[in-house]
Scaffold this motif. Structure first.
Motif, PDB file in Angstrom:
ATOM      1  N   PHE A 129       0.802  -1.281   0.026  1.00  0.00           N
ATOM      2  CA  PHE A 129       0.070  -0.035  -0.068  1.00  0.00           C
ATOM      3  C   PHE A 129       0.832   1.269   0.173  1.00  0.00           C
ATOM      4  CE2 PHE A 129      -1.951   3.410   2.496  1.00  0.00           C
ATOM      5  CZ  PHE A 129      -3.181   3.703   1.635  1.00  0.00           C
ATOM      6  N   PHE A 130       1.839   1.443   0.885  1.00  0.00           N
ATOM      7  CA  PHE A 130       2.710   2.491   1.208  1.00  0.00           C
ATOM      8  C   PHE A 130       3.788   2.484  -0.124  1.00  0.00           C
ATOM      9  CE2 PHE A 130       1.905   2.068   5.716  1.00  0.00           C
ATOM     10  CZ  PHE A 130       1.280   3.290   5.671  1.00  0.00           C
ATOM     11  N   ALA A 131       4.245   1.467  -0.692  1.00  0.00           N
ATOM     12  CA  ALA A 131       4.956   1.808  -2.012  1.00  0.00           C
ATOM     13  C   ALA A 131       4.405   2.181  -3.220  1.00  0.00           C
ATOM     14  CB  ALA A 131       5.564   0.443  -2.212  1.00  0.00           C
ATOM     15  N   SER A 132       2.960   1.758  -3.176  1.00  0.00           N
ATOM     16  CA  SER A 132       2.439   1.948  -4.472  1.00  0.00           C
ATOM     17  C   SER A 132       1.852   3.501  -4.408  1.00  0.00           C
ATOM     18  CB  SER A 132       1.030   1.382  -4.859  1.00  0.00           C
ATOM     19  OG  SER A 132       0.118   1.090  -3.816  1.00  0.00           O
ATOM     20  N   GLY A 133       1.481   3.895  -3.137  1.00  0.00           N
ATOM     21  CA  GLY A 133       1.023   5.119  -2.767  1.00  0.00           C
ATOM     22  C   GLY A 133       2.040   6.238  -2.869  1.00  0.00           C
ATOM     23  N   PHE A 134       3.438   6.033  -2.300  1.00  0.00           N
ATOM     24  CA  PHE A 134       4.515   6.923  -2.596  1.00  0.00           C
ATOM     25  C   PHE A 134       4.758   6.910  -4.137  1.00  0.00           C
ATOM     26  CE2 PHE A 134       5.414   6.314   2.059  1.00  0.00           C
ATOM     27  CZ  PHE A 134       5.029   7.708   2.429  1.00  0.00           C
ATOM     28  N   GLY A 135       4.839   5.876  -4.944  1.00  0.00           N
ATOM     29  CA  GLY A 135       5.126   5.841  -6.084  1.00  0.00           C
ATOM     30  C   GLY A 135       3.948   6.647  -7.086  1.00  0.00           C
ATOM     31  N   THR A 136       3.049   6.624  -6.925  1.00  0.00           N
ATOM     32  CA  THR A 136       2.111   7.293  -7.758  1.00  0.00           C
ATOM     33  C   THR A 136       1.815   8.760  -7.006  1.00  0.00           C
ATOM     34  OG1 THR A 136       0.271   6.577  -6.306  1.00  0.00           O
ATOM     35  CG2 THR A 136       0.470   5.513  -8.294  1.00  0.00           C
ATOM     36  N   TYR A 137       2.206   9.020  -5.938  1.00  0.00           N
ATOM     37  CA  TYR A 137       2.083  10.230  -5.342  1.00  0.00           C
ATOM     38  C   TYR A 137       3.428  11.143  -5.940  1.00  0.00           C
ATOM     39  CZ  TYR A 137       3.451  14.237  -2.196  1.00  0.00           C
ATOM     40  OH  TYR A 137       3.815  15.488  -1.727  1.00  0.00           O
ATOM     41  N   TRP A 138       4.481  10.467  -6.141  1.00  0.00           N
ATOM     42  CA  TRP A 138       5.687  11.135  -6.812  1.00  0.00           C
ATOM     43  C   TRP A 138       5.251  11.439  -7.953  1.00  0.00           C
ATOM     44  CZ3 TRP A 138       9.140   9.520 -10.463  1.00  0.00           C
ATOM     45  CH2 TRP A 138      10.303  10.259 -10.379  1.00  0.00           C
ATOM     46  N   LEU A 139       4.976  10.154  -8.901  1.00  0.00           N
ATOM     47  CA  LEU A 139       4.562  10.601 -10.184  1.00  0.00           C
ATOM     48  C   LEU A 139       3.600  11.594 -10.396  1.00  0.00           C
ATOM     49  CD1 LEU A 139       4.052   6.759 -11.269  1.00  0.00           C
ATOM     50  CD2 LEU A 139       6.219   8.434 -12.239  1.00  0.00           C
ATOM     51  N   ALA A 140       2.464  11.771  -9.710  1.00  0.00           N
ATOM     52  CA  ALA A 140       1.559  12.856  -9.988  1.00  0.00           C
ATOM     53  C   ALA A 140       1.870  14.199  -9.738  1.00  0.00           C
ATOM     54  CB  ALA A 140       0.175  12.328  -8.940  1.00  0.00           C
ATOM     55  N   LYS A 141       2.913  14.185  -8.447  1.00  0.00           N
ATOM     56  CA  LYS A 141       3.136  15.595  -8.350  1.00  0.00           C
ATOM     57  C   LYS A 141       4.218  16.193  -9.171  1.00  0.00           C
ATOM     58  CE  LYS A 141       4.796  18.137  -4.401  1.00  0.00           C
ATOM     59  NZ  LYS A 141       5.305  18.071  -3.040  1.00  0.00           N
ATOM     60  N   ARG A 142       5.037  15.138 -10.057  1.00  0.00           N
ATOM     61  CA  ARG A 142       6.039  15.513 -11.187  1.00  0.00           C
ATOM     62  C   ARG A 142       5.200  15.626 -12.411  1.00  0.00           C
ATOM     63  NH1 ARG A 142       7.835  14.471  -6.631  1.00  0.00           N
ATOM     64  NH2 ARG A 142      10.178  14.948  -6.093  1.00  0.00           N
ATOM     65  N   ARG A 143       3.817  15.381 -12.587  1.00  0.00           N
ATOM     66  CA  ARG A 143       3.054  15.396 -13.732  1.00  0.00           C
ATOM     67  C   ARG A 143       3.486  14.160 -14.598  1.00  0.00           C
ATOM     68  NH1 ARG A 143       1.560  21.214 -16.133  1.00  0.00           N
ATOM     69  NH2 ARG A 143       0.363  22.021 -13.965  1.00  0.00           N
ATOM     70  N   LEU A 144       3.987  13.320 -14.070  1.00  0.00           N
ATOM     71  CA  LEU A 144       4.492  12.202 -14.896  1.00  0.00           C
ATOM     72  C   LEU A 144       3.121  11.123 -15.048  1.00  0.00           C
ATOM     73  CD1 LEU A 144       7.750  11.518 -13.360  1.00  0.00           C
ATOM     74  CD2 LEU A 144       7.246  12.592 -15.511  1.00  0.00           C
ATOM     75  N   TYR A 145       2.340  11.616 -15.873  1.00  0.00           N
ATOM     76  CA  TYR A 145       1.027  10.738 -16.017  1.00  0.00           C
ATOM     77  C   TYR A 145       1.205   9.620 -16.858  1.00  0.00           C
ATOM     78  CZ  TYR A 145      -1.039  15.107 -14.344  1.00  0.00           C
ATOM     79  OH  TYR A 145      -1.149  16.248 -13.355  1.00  0.00           O
ATOM     80  N   THR A 146       2.076   9.342 -17.797  1.00  0.00           N
ATOM     81  CA  THR A 146       2.292   8.348 -18.366  1.00  0.00           C
ATOM     82  C   THR A 146       2.698   7.009 -17.382  1.00  0.00           C
ATOM     83  OG1 THR A 146       3.195   9.400 -20.303  1.00  0.00           O
ATOM     84  CG2 THR A 146       3.756   7.070 -20.370  1.00  0.00           C
ATOM     85  N   GLY A 147       3.535   7.458 -16.395  1.00  0.00           N
ATOM     86  CA  GLY A 147       3.998   6.365 -15.354  1.00  0.00           C
ATOM     87  C   GLY A 147       2.854   5.968 -14.677  1.00  0.00           C
ATOM     88  N   ILE A 148       2.026   6.815 -14.496  1.00  0.00           N
ATOM     89  CA  ILE A 148       0.508   6.569 -13.615  1.00  0.00           C
ATOM     90  C   ILE A 148      -0.118   5.423 -14.603  1.00  0.00           C
ATOM     91  CG2 ILE A 148      -1.606   7.407 -12.754  1.00  0.00           C
ATOM     92  CD1 ILE A 148       0.025   9.680 -11.656  1.00  0.00           C
ATOM     93  N   LYS A 149      -0.371   6.030 -15.847  1.00  0.00           N
ATOM     94  CA  LYS A 149      -1.127   4.978 -16.792  1.00  0.00           C
ATOM     95  C   LYS A 149      -0.554   3.690 -16.765  1.00  0.00           C
ATOM     96  CE  LYS A 149      -2.636   8.820 -19.539  1.00  0.00           C
ATOM     97  NZ  LYS A 149      -2.523   9.512 -21.056  1.00  0.00           N
ATOM     98  N   PHE A 150       0.756   3.341 -16.800  1.00  0.00           N
ATOM     99  CA  PHE A 150       1.522   2.037 -16.762  1.00  0.00           C
ATOM    100  C   PHE A 150       1.049   1.426 -15.465  1.00  0.00           C
ATOM    101  CE2 PHE A 150       4.859   3.906 -20.121  1.00  0.00           C
ATOM    102  CZ  PHE A 150       4.072   3.079 -20.977  1.00  0.00           C
ATOM    103  N   PHE A 151       1.229   2.161 -14.433  1.00  0.00           N
ATOM    104  CA  PHE A 151       0.787   1.633 -13.123  1.00  0.00           C
ATOM    105  C   PHE A 151      -0.665   1.014 -13.229  1.00  0.00           C
ATOM    106  CE2 PHE A 151      -1.201   1.934  -9.199  1.00  0.00           C
ATOM    107  CZ  PHE A 151      -0.827   1.078  -8.278  1.00  0.00           C
ATOM    108  N   TRP A 152      -1.508   1.621 -13.606  1.00  0.00           N
ATOM    109  CA  TRP A 152      -2.834   1.301 -13.622  1.00  0.00           C
ATOM    110  C   TRP A 152      -3.158   0.011 -14.681  1.00  0.00           C
ATOM    111  CZ3 TRP A 152      -5.575   1.780  -9.650  1.00  0.00           C
ATOM    112  CH2 TRP A 152      -5.476   3.078  -8.852  1.00  0.00           C
ATOM    113  N   ILE A 153      -2.504   0.267 -15.909  1.00  0.00           N
ATOM    114  CA  ILE A 153      -2.394  -0.812 -16.665  1.00  0.00           C
ATOM    115  C   ILE A 153      -2.106  -2.026 -16.525  1.00  0.00           C
ATOM    116  CG2 ILE A 153      -1.595  -1.861 -19.036  1.00  0.00           C
ATOM    117  CD1 ILE A 153      -1.931   1.158 -19.962  1.00  0.00           C
ATOM    118  N   ALA A 154      -0.938  -1.922 -15.316  1.00  0.00           N
ATOM    119  CA  ALA A 154      -0.354  -3.213 -14.848  1.00  0.00           C
ATOM    120  C   ALA A 154      -1.247  -3.885 -13.623  1.00  0.00           C
ATOM    121  CB  ALA A 154       0.879  -2.870 -14.291  1.00  0.00           C
TER     122      ALA A 154
END
Length: 99
Positions: free
Chosen positions: A16-41
């Motif tokens: 929970f914390f690893a995925s939360g911090f990972g997507t938090y970091w991606l969203a804060k830096r506007r790296l939405y492609t990384g978030i899309k890859f996370f959700w697809i996986a």
């Protein structure tokens, strides 16, 4: 508390914390492609576990149910919370910079 009891809580919380911090970091830096890859996986993993669970349908599917509860649910919830908080913080930081 035995080691097995500890691991029953430690693994889902760490996921929970690893995925939360990972997507938090991606969203804060506007790296939405990384978030899309996370959700697809995450969707592919969840669909794979559900299809395996429905194909077996007996006690053999207990492992897949445990994986859904212990890995998929915490990672999905952590990813959603992290992405929403990261997006809110990123927008808040932009609002503070405007004169």
């Amino acid at each position: 508390m035995t080691f097995g009891d500890f691991m029953a809580y430690a693994i889902p919380f760490s996921i929970f914390f690893a995925s939360g911090f990972g997507t938090y970091w991606l969203a804060k830096r506007r790296l939405y492609t990384g978030i899309k890859f996370f959700w697809i996986a995450w969707v592919l993993f969840t669909v794979g576990m559900l299809s395996s669970l429905s194909a077996l349908g007996t006690w053999d599917g207990l492992l897949y149910a445990a994986l859904l509860i212990g890995i998929s649910a915490p990672s999905g919830l952590g990813g959603m919370v992290g992405a929403l908080v990261g997006k809110a913080r990123q927008e808040r930081a932009e609002d503070d910079d405007t004169p």
